[in-house]
Design an enzyme around this catalytic site. Structure first.
Site, PDB file in Angstrom:
ATOM      1  N   CYS A  27     -29.313 -26.564   6.164  1.00 39.39           N
ATOM      2  CA  CYS A  27     -29.506 -27.643   7.150  1.00 39.39           C
ATOM      3  C   CYS A  27     -29.589 -27.176   8.604  1.00 39.39           C
ATOM      4  O   CYS A  27     -30.535 -27.548   9.300  1.00 39.39           O
ATOM      5  CB  CYS A  27     -28.455 -28.733   7.020  1.00 39.39           C
ATOM      6  N   ARG A  62     -22.181 -18.754  -1.313  1.00 41.89           N
ATOM      7  CA  ARG A  62     -20.935 -19.495  -1.129  1.00 41.89           C
ATOM      8  C   ARG A  62     -19.811 -18.751  -1.824  1.00 41.89           C
ATOM      9  O   ARG A  62     -20.010 -18.152  -2.875  1.00 41.89           O
ATOM     10  CB  ARG A  62     -21.056 -20.903  -1.719  1.00 41.89           C
ATOM     11  N   GLN A  74     -31.832 -22.936  -3.453  1.00 39.54           N
ATOM     12  CA  GLN A  74     -32.021 -24.381  -3.571  1.00 39.54           C
ATOM     13  C   GLN A  74     -33.457 -24.736  -3.197  1.00 39.54           C
ATOM     14  O   GLN A  74     -34.019 -24.134  -2.281  1.00 39.54           O
ATOM     15  CB  GLN A  74     -31.118 -25.110  -2.573  1.00 39.54           C
ATOM     16  N   ASP A 103     -34.694 -26.933  -1.190  1.00 38.28           N
ATOM     17  CA  ASP A 103     -34.020 -27.761  -0.192  1.00 38.28           C
ATOM     18  C   ASP A 103     -35.005 -28.311   0.836  1.00 38.28           C
ATOM     19  O   ASP A 103     -35.866 -27.575   1.311  1.00 38.28           O
ATOM     20  CB  ASP A 103     -32.988 -26.875   0.523  1.00 38.28           C
ATOM     21  N   HIS A 111     -35.207 -31.158   4.375  1.00 42.66           N
ATOM     22  CA  HIS A 111     -34.588 -32.110   5.284  1.00 42.66           C
ATOM     23  C   HIS A 111     -35.670 -32.988   5.862  1.00 42.66           C
ATOM     24  O   HIS A 111     -36.684 -32.491   6.331  1.00 42.66           O
ATOM     25  CB  HIS A 111     -33.798 -31.362   6.358  1.00 42.66           C
ATOM     26  N   LYS A 148     -24.270 -39.981  -0.850  1.00 44.95           N
ATOM     27  CA  LYS A 148     -25.379 -39.344  -1.563  1.00 44.95           C
ATOM     28  C   LYS A 148     -25.664 -39.971  -2.908  1.00 44.95           C
ATOM     29  O   LYS A 148     -24.807 -40.626  -3.491  1.00 44.95           O
ATOM     30  CB  LYS A 148     -25.085 -37.856  -1.752  1.00 44.95           C
ATOM     31  N   HIS A 196     -30.889 -35.113   3.614  1.00 40.27           N
ATOM     32  CA  HIS A 196     -30.844 -33.813   2.934  1.00 40.27           C
ATOM     33  C   HIS A 196     -31.234 -34.101   1.494  1.00 40.27           C
ATOM     34  O   HIS A 196     -30.715 -35.063   0.919  1.00 40.27           O
ATOM     35  CB  HIS A 196     -29.434 -33.228   2.881  1.00 40.27           C
TER      36      HIS A 196
HETATM   37 ZN   LIG Z   1     -28.813 -30.050   4.150  1.00 40.45          ZN
END
Ligand SMILES: [Zn+2]
Ligand SMILES: [Zn+2]
Length: 572
Positions: free
Chosen positions: A270, A299, A317, A319, A321, A401, A447
């Site tokens: 992000c 992580r 991911q 991912d 945004h 979410k 997200h």
């Molecule tokens: Zn994010």
């Protein structure tokens, strides 16, 4: 009938059976869980398989006796006396922790009584199909300094057919375990002691599979109006302080120094995408802006929770945004939901579960923002007519979410897509756009991941298909078997023609018999086998075997390629 009530009632019957056989064993607790139930007992040695059979037989007696579940309300003091007299110390401790002046107890048969809120079935005879599955040690209240109890897991279904199907799937799941199949078929491994735990190595075949997924995603994101970006793997800790990760997510982050400056190995994508958004002045006419990255993150996960491809320390991911105007929010969420389902279907998944997770204990942002974000997500689900469960308090610290879990061929669920609504980060980073009156306004940020962690998704994919992938995903799509050395030259020509057409082809020139080589190809789950002998070589043809169908005949190479390409284009 409600499965949870059935299973919980069954746990009572199990406890009653255990007490009937071993009166001195003390009872702890026995809830229903996903797919079944358990009960914890205070007993030194674990239950044996023989014990489980004995308990099952006693349970059948109790079920056949058609004993009623009889509820009674008594005062706390009475309850404490009752369970003290029964020497049920754990129950006494539970009652002492209760605030209510009255507690409910349930009796079945003439001896058995349990502390419980209920509800239960009317009678033991309503249990039609159950099975005790396994035993495990479990600490009282899950705390390691407490006594170790013996847990028995079991399950119950409405009828024998459902139970049989569940048990079949359960044993099939053991055979399909991606931690076994992955290395055995040369897809990946996760077990390099020298490298460290929870880190995935894709071998050539696994890397092909992963690239196919990535390629599909890249094309599809561009089609749907996303822009691709790439952001650094390390960024200074100040950025993560601003985003809130440093305060709320620090335990999971790897923090280190370069020249006295603190850096973070990115656990999320992000902040990187936010910096790209912020790099220019944005107009309301530019929005929505959808930034997509196949972002690899790291992580810190405790060694004990690492599990195959499901829980790893480094993963990628899919991912994105989305920065949008308030009036675009609902359409954006609906667009993501459509994108998720379209993608899952392409990869062969047609069933899913949806959960809406609300505000957790630790959170940033105002209550009003949380409420409108939660409403936006819920409205999108309603607009799509989707069924969902509410997961109270399970949202991320920066927003509520939607989680979408796919259901695989064995009916197990795997976490994949997440759509998070976020009013907090745009505020923290001072994100803005210029509206139609020239005023600066704050965009809303979404997200979202579609498949989630590619690692976990590949684990699901391997188990869903039992690594028997459809042609478009098969790492090796076809294997050429030349019968003898006199056709090697022709086989080579066939191979290079197929390769040039973008097909993934291998050759087996070993000295094994034809049958042995065919058998090997089948074990490796290769969709097509091309057998080449003198006849084929002379006629410029190929003899083709198809997975699951056997010999499908001799054909011209061009015709075979035509057929195969169609199958691939249809993503079969
Ligand atoms: Zn994010
Ligand atoms: Zn109960």
């Amino acid at each position: 009938m409600n499965l949870d009530i059935l299973r919980h009632s069954c746990s009572h019957i199990m406890a009653q059976a255990v007490k009937a056989i071993w009166p001195d064993i003390k009872l702890a607790i026995g809830p229903s869980i996903e797919d079944g139930f358990y009960y914890d007992f205070d007993k030194e040695a674990p239950f044996t398989d023989e014990d489980l059979l004995k308990i099952e037989n006693k349970m059948r007696e109790i079920i056949a006796a058609d004993e009623k579940f009889v509820r009674a309300e008594i005062s706390r003091e009475e309850a404490i006396k009752l369970f003290q007299s029964l020497k049920e110390d754990y129950k006494v401790e539970l009652i002492n922790a209760l605030k209510d002046p009255k507690v409910s107890i349930y009796r079945t048969g003439d001896k058995f009584v349990d502390l419980c809120r209920g509800p239960h079935l009317g009678s033991t005879a309503e249990v039609k199909a159950f099975k005790l599955l396994s035993v495990a040690g479990a600490y009282w209240h899950g705390i390691e300094t407490n006594p170790m109890l013996q847990r028995i897991y079991g399950t119950a279904f409405l009828n024998q057919k459902d139970l049989d199907e569940y048990l079949k799937n359960l044993s099939e799941a053991r055979l399909r375990d991606h931690r076994k199949i992955g290395p055995a078929l040369g897809l990946f491994d996760i077990y390099h002691e020298e490298a460290g735990a929870g880190l995935v190595f894709y071998h050539p075949k696994g890397a092909i599979l992963r690239n196919l997924i990535e390629d599909y995603e890249k094309v599809e994101h561009l089609k749907r109006g996303y822009q691709m970006v790439t952001t650094p793997h390390i960024m200074q800790s100040g950025l993560w302080k601003k985003s809130g990760h440093y305060d709320y997510y620090k335990d999971n982050m790897h923090i280190f120094k370069i020249d006295e400056q603190e850096y973070v190995l990115k656990p999320m994508n992000c902040p990187g995408h936010i910096l790209i958004y912020k790099s220019q002045t944005r107009s309301y006419k530019d929005l929505p802006i959808r930034l997509f990255e196949l972002g690899t993150v790291y992580r810190h996960e405790k060694a004990g929770v690492l599990h195959g491809l499901l829980r790893v320390r480094g993963f990628t991911q899919d991912d994105a945004h989305i920065f949008c105007l308030p009036q675009q929010l609902c359409a954006e969420i609906e667009g993501v939901i459509d994108f998720v389902f379209d993608t899952l279907k392409v990869f062969g998944f047609n069933n899913w579960e949806i959960e809406l997770s609300t505000r957790p204990k630790d959170y940033i942002g105002s209550e009003a923002d949380w409420q409108s974000a939660t409403e936006a997500l819920e409205n999108a689900l309603k607009a799509k007519g989707l069924k969902y469960d509410i997961n109270e308090g399970d949202g991320a610290f920066y927003g509520p979410k939607i989680d979408i879990k796919l259901k695989d061929a064995l009916k197990r669920s795997w976490q994949c897509a997440t759509i998070q609504c976020d009013f907090a980060l745009p505020k923290r980073f001072g994100l803005s756009y210029v509206d139609n009156e020239g005023k600066e306004k704050q965009p809303i940020m979404l997200h979202r991941v579609l498949l989630g962690s590619l690692e976990r998704f590949i684990g699901a994919l391997v188990e869903h298909y039992n690594a028997d992938f459809p042609l478009w995903l098969a790492p090796v799509q076809m294997l050429i078997i030349p019968i003898n050395s006199s056709v090697f030259e022709y086989a080579k020509k066939v191979k290079s023609t197929l390769k040039a057409a973008g097909l993934r082809v291998d050759e087996d020139k070993s000295n094994e018999t034809l049958n042995k080589r065919i058998r090997n190809a089948e074990l490796n789950k290769i969709p097509y086998i091309i057998v080449i002998g003198d006849k084929e070589s002379a006629a410029g043809t190929v003899a083709v075997r198809k997975k699951g169908q056997g010999n499908i005949g001799v054909m011209k190479l061009e015709d075979f390629m035509q057929e195969v390409k169609e199958e691939i284009n249809n993503k079969q």
